[in-house]
Write an enzyme that holds these catalytic residues in place. Structure first.
Site, PDB file in Angstrom:
ATOM      1  N   HIS A 184      -7.423  -4.613   9.929  1.00 40.51           N
ATOM      2  CA  HIS A 184      -7.074  -4.367   8.522  1.00 40.51           C
ATOM      3  C   HIS A 184      -5.806  -5.127   8.145  1.00 40.51           C
ATOM      4  O   HIS A 184      -4.932  -5.375   8.955  1.00 40.51           O
ATOM      5  CB  HIS A 184      -6.981  -2.868   8.196  1.00 40.51           C
ATOM      6  CG  HIS A 184      -5.795  -2.129   8.707  1.00 40.51           C
ATOM      7  ND1 HIS A 184      -5.829  -0.795   9.042  1.00 40.51           N
ATOM      8  CD2 HIS A 184      -4.503  -2.504   8.923  1.00 40.51           C
ATOM      9  CE1 HIS A 184      -4.631  -0.401   9.431  1.00 40.51           C
ATOM     10  NE2 HIS A 184      -3.814  -1.416   9.374  1.00 40.51           N
ATOM     11  N   GLU A 236      -9.590  -1.878   5.135  1.00 38.75           N
ATOM     12  CA  GLU A 236     -10.236  -1.521   6.386  1.00 38.75           C
ATOM     13  C   GLU A 236     -11.516  -2.339   6.580  1.00 38.75           C
ATOM     14  O   GLU A 236     -12.000  -2.968   5.622  1.00 38.75           O
ATOM     15  CB  GLU A 236     -10.574  -0.024   6.363  1.00 38.75           C
ATOM     16  CG  GLU A 236      -9.373   0.898   6.185  1.00 38.75           C
ATOM     17  CD  GLU A 236      -8.507   1.032   7.442  1.00 38.75           C
ATOM     18  OE1 GLU A 236      -8.521   0.115   8.304  1.00 38.75           O
ATOM     19  OE2 GLU A 236      -7.806   2.045   7.556  1.00 38.75           O
ATOM     20  N   ASN A 280      -7.779  -2.825  14.075  1.00 39.25           N
ATOM     21  CA  ASN A 280      -9.168  -3.036  13.650  1.00 39.25           C
ATOM     22  C   ASN A 280      -9.296  -4.215  12.681  1.00 39.25           C
ATOM     23  O   ASN A 280     -10.342  -4.419  12.082  1.00 39.25           O
ATOM     24  CB  ASN A 280      -9.725  -1.760  13.001  1.00 39.25           C
ATOM     25  CG  ASN A 280      -8.951  -1.363  11.742  1.00 39.25           C
ATOM     26  OD1 ASN A 280      -8.029  -2.068  11.322  1.00 39.25           O
ATOM     27  ND2 ASN A 280      -9.309  -0.237  11.164  1.00 39.25           N
ATOM     28  N   ASP A 294       0.822  -1.209   0.000  1.00 40.82           N
ATOM     29  CA  ASP A 294       0.000   0.000   0.000  1.00 40.82           C
ATOM     30  C   ASP A 294       0.856   1.259   0.000  1.00 40.82           C
ATOM     31  O   ASP A 294       2.077   1.196   0.184  1.00 40.82           O
ATOM     32  CB  ASP A 294      -0.954  -0.004   1.206  1.00 40.82           C
ATOM     33  CG  ASP A 294      -0.297  -0.548   2.484  1.00 40.82           C
ATOM     34  OD1 ASP A 294       0.948  -0.538   2.567  1.00 40.82           O
ATOM     35  OD2 ASP A 294      -1.019  -0.988   3.383  1.00 40.82           O
TER      36      ASP A 294
HETATM   37  C1  F6R Z   1       1.475  -1.398   6.248  1.00 46.24           C
HETATM   38  C2  F6R Z   1       0.158  -2.032   6.295  1.00 46.24           C
HETATM   39  C3  F6R Z   1      -0.617  -2.130   7.565  1.00 46.24           C
HETATM   40  C4  F6R Z   1       0.223  -2.480   8.807  1.00 46.24           C
HETATM   41  C5  F6R Z   1      -0.659  -2.508  10.054  1.00 46.24           C
HETATM   42  C6  F6R Z   1       0.155  -2.764  11.311  1.00 46.24           C
HETATM   43  O1  F6R Z   1       2.028  -1.492   4.952  1.00 46.24           O
HETATM   44  O2  F6R Z   1      -0.301  -2.449   5.295  1.00 46.24           O
HETATM   45  O3  F6R Z   1      -1.625  -3.094   7.406  1.00 46.24           O
HETATM   46  O4  F6R Z   1       0.840  -3.717   8.619  1.00 46.24           O
HETATM   47  O5  F6R Z   1      -1.321  -1.299  10.187  1.00 46.24           O
HETATM   48  O6  F6R Z   1       0.969  -1.666  11.548  1.00 46.24           O
HETATM   49  P1  F6R Z   1       2.047  -1.685  12.727  1.00 46.24           P
HETATM   50  O7  F6R Z   1       3.025  -2.723  12.388  1.00 46.24           O
HETATM   51  O8  F6R Z   1       2.658  -0.306  12.701  1.00 46.24           O
HETATM   52  O9  F6R Z   1       1.299  -1.979  13.986  1.00 46.24           O
END
Ligand code: F6R
Length: 270
Positions: free
Chosen positions: A164, A169, A162, A91
């Site tokens: 995702h 999301e 959440n 992303d």
């Molecule tokens: C990042 C992504 C997100 C993160 C997720 C966890 O490229 O796609 O799905 O993997 O938000 O983020 P952290 O590791 O910062 O808790």
């Protein structure tokens, strides 16, 4: 050494997963984050040594920092050659200038690409600039690029609190593909630390879809710390559906959830 508390975590309702056609998600609990990271890095190293031109799906975020540091160490100290792998990041935020320190490309440059000497011509991100003006074309092009490369061999994933995955999301369908979407309030709150202020956190992003993720041949999900304990529990035992997109990973034939004991704290002994 990894403590494999239960090679197959149980579904909340017992064995209904088989009846619904969904496999259970294998959860592997390591005693510490470093042990988990070493295990996953070793899997990546083994894959790349066997297949130097492997196609890797990459994630950003705090969860990945230590993993990428371990890959950099393997590159420096043990000669792991990552120069022929192709990477596709999950992303990218919309609305940031190219080169902004908060873009996911900047994150990858700092934590992996530069120190582990990847070939930048083989690193790919969804085109967030094009996505701002022509989201459908940017999305289609990214799907096409992944398909043209032959698909993802190994997809790394973190978990949003959440549920995702990528930026899919809550509300994201199992069939979803690469697209532009608005970020959930909780996701933006969680990113405030990186951006400094909530107002500075982008409101939209381009992300690969759930279906795109599920097409990867192997998926390694990582989650660390107490703050991920609830989403880990919901991912493994909650109802499968768009409300918690990570639950769709239970439909993947070769997905493993790697957690430390804190992230697994609500999972076992139930
Ligand atoms: C990042 C992504 C997100 C993160 C997720 C966890 O490229 O796609 O799905 O993997 O938000 O983020 P952290 O590791 O910062 O808790």
């Amino acid at each position: 050494m990894t403590i494999q508390e239960s090679s197959r975590a149980r579904s909340a309702e017992g064995d209904d997963s088989a009846a619904s056609g969904l496999g259970a998600l294998e959860a592997v609990v390591g005693p510490t984050r470093s042990v988990v990271v070493a295990d996953v890095a070793q899997e990546i190293a083994d894959l790349v040594r066997e297949r130097p031109e492997a196609i890797l799906g990459l994630a950003t975020g705090g969860t990945m920092v230590e993993l990428y540091a371990e890959l950099v160490r393997l590159h420096r100290d043990e000669g792991l050659d990552l120069s022929r792998v192709t990477t596709f990041n999950l992303d990218e935020y919309l609305g940031l200038d190219e080169g902004d320190a908060n873009t996911f490309r900047s994150f990858m440059e700092e934590h992996l690409f530069e120190p582990a000497e990847l070939d930048r011509a083989r690193t790919n991100f969804p085109d967030s600039t094009r996505a701002a003006t022509d989201p459908l074309a940017a999305s289609r092009e990214y799907e096409d690029a992944i398909a043209a490369a032959g698909g993802i061999d190994l997809q790394l994933l973190g978990l949003g609190r959440n549920g995702h995955i990528g930026f899919n999301e809550p509300g994201s369908l199992r069939e979803s593909r690469t697209r532009v979407l608005t970020l959930a309030a909780r996701t933006r709150e969680d990113a405030t630390g990186t951006f400094g202020a909530l107002a500075d956190v982008p409101t939209a992003a381009i992300t690969v879809g759930v279906a795109t993720i599920l097409e990867a041949r192997r998926v390694c999900i990582l989650a660390f710390g107490e703050r991920k304990a609830e989403v880990v529990l919901r991912t493994v035992t909650g109802d499968v559906g768009p409300e918690v997109p990570s639950t769709f990973l239970r439909g993947h034939a070769d997905a493993v959830l790697h957690v430390d004991t804190a992230a697994a704290s609500q999972l076992f002994g139930r």
